[in-house]
Write a protein that holds these residues in place. Sequence first.
Motif, PDB file in Angstrom:
ATOM      1  N   ILE A 277       0.851  -1.188   0.000  1.00  0.00           N
ATOM      2  CA  ILE A 277       0.000   0.000   0.000  1.00  0.00           C
ATOM      3  C   ILE A 277       0.885   1.236   0.000  1.00  0.00           C
ATOM      4  N   PRO A 278       0.642   2.240  -0.869  1.00  0.00           N
ATOM      5  CA  PRO A 278       1.497   3.436  -0.902  1.00  0.00           C
ATOM      6  C   PRO A 278       1.447   4.188   0.420  1.00  0.00           C
ATOM      7  N   GLN A 279       2.477   4.972   0.631  1.00  0.00           N
ATOM      8  CA  GLN A 279       2.599   5.685   1.904  1.00  0.00           C
ATOM      9  C   GLN A 279       1.548   6.777   2.041  1.00  0.00           C
ATOM     10  N   TYR A 280       1.191   7.410   0.910  1.00  0.00           N
ATOM     11  CA  TYR A 280       0.208   8.499   1.003  1.00  0.00           C
ATOM     12  C   TYR A 280      -1.178   7.978   1.391  1.00  0.00           C
ATOM     13  N   MET A 281      -1.410   6.657   1.215  1.00  0.00           N
ATOM     14  CA  MET A 281      -2.679   6.067   1.628  1.00  0.00           C
ATOM     15  C   MET A 281      -2.608   5.482   3.034  1.00  0.00           C
ATOM     16  N   SER A 282      -1.437   4.948   3.397  1.00  0.00           N
ATOM     17  CA  SER A 282      -1.328   4.289   4.691  1.00  0.00           C
ATOM     18  C   SER A 282      -1.024   5.253   5.825  1.00  0.00           C
TER      19      SER A 282
END
Length: 537
Positions: A44-49
């Motif tokens: 999962i990308p960092q901007y989502m997590s």
Amino acid sequence: MATASVSFKSREDHRKQLELEEARKAGLAPAEVDEDGKEINPHIPQYMSSAPWYLNADKPSLKHQRNWKSDPNYTKSWYDRGAKLFQANKYRKGACENCGAMTHDKKSCMERPRNVGAKWTNINIAPDEKVESFELDYDGKRDRWNGYDPSTYTRVIADYEAREEARKKYLKEQQLKKLEEKDGEDGDENVASEEEEDEEDGLKIDEAKVDESAQMDFAKVEKRVRTTGGGSTGTVRNLRIREDTAKYLLNLDVNSAYYDPKTRSMREDPLPDADPNDKFYVGDNQNRLSGQALEFKNLNIHAWEAFDKGQDIHMQAAPSQAELLFKSFKIKKEKLKSENKDKIMEKYGNAASEEPIARELLLGQSEREIEYDRTGRIIKGQDVALPKSKYEEDVFINNHTAVWGSWWRDHQWGYKCCKQTIRNSYCTGLAGIEAAEASADLMKANMARKESVEDEPVRQEEKRLATWGTDVPNDLVLDKKLLDEAIKKESARKKEEMDERKRKYNVKWNDEVTAEDMEAYRMKRVHHDDPMRDFLH
């Protein structure tokens, strides 16, 4: 990766964090676990997590990506319509003055207004309604079927089935009645005619009854358009007759008519050289340029042009009005066209009519006899009257004896009587002609004399200008002492311009220039075109 609020990390901690994330992605390290004990996907990308800072998340979680504001106890319940709670026996304070219910006031009462309200009569007190309030979510507020009871549709099905049963019963009674009439009558002719009527009635009955098998075949789904979620967005029924040849197979030439597979359209004719009687398809443009499609196109064009000219007409907003105005426009146009045609025929006649043309008009001849003498005068008969035009002829103005345009010279029209080229001039007769010729001869003589005589250049006296730009007077005398002082002053000024450090703070200016000052300025001035300028000063 589902980190909490961002905190300061050293370079070493940051490197270790990146190595741990790479190991989790490669499957070498166990996945991160959230506060509920569920594993978090490391891809999962960092901007989502990453959780927002204002949530103050202490542990890694993906809760912020879920609808955490929604109420878990939400139920799609609806209002209990027509439910009553309590019915009082007498009027209560604060109740409706009209019906006596406590759940609303007189302004919001839905009961018929009484002549004397329940407040004063204490009779027929209305029961209190059940008032409910629901906190609907985003989807619940926009659900158009929220609160709908599917069981109410059974009444529609029951009405349809009862109507179908009544129709079948009526058709059966009519058929039995026809059979009884057929058995009661005799005669071959009557029997033959009744057989024909029975056949027609049987066709009508067959048309009225819809074959259930045909309905099932029509409702059969030929293709189902599926989505990623597994459902279907709709059905596609193929109603094309299988015996028909597809458009793109009529002509297999690559350079033939273009077929668009997305819209399944072929505008041009695929077989332009074939016999028109043998072709069943001539292109989609044929449908657009014929029939009701062309009428609809003309209707749209008329609506657009009328709107541009200021009329309040819109094809989509008021189609009936637009069509009515178009019909009235066509009627007026035909009427105006016929009126113009009648006017033209009335004025110039109709060459296609059956009326024979007169002989004198056709050949320009007649049977009238006219006799002339040697001088051209008529002795016997009457001269033919020449037709006159609508313009005035032989009208003389300003005492002229000839019309304008009877004389031409040097690309100019004029009067023959006086040879003048001005339209509104007054006739001068022979005297004017002689004066014009004399003036022309005099002008030619002057031009010849001017060409023969050579003009000598006029000698002008050379005047020496003074130094300040004016003529030097004859009595100008320069004082030698003043001239020497002026030269020294000009030299000092030149040096001061060359070295600005010697310029004084308080400068005294005198705008009076004498003849000696101008002479000194001229003598000290550098002549840039003088080859000896470097040796003068």
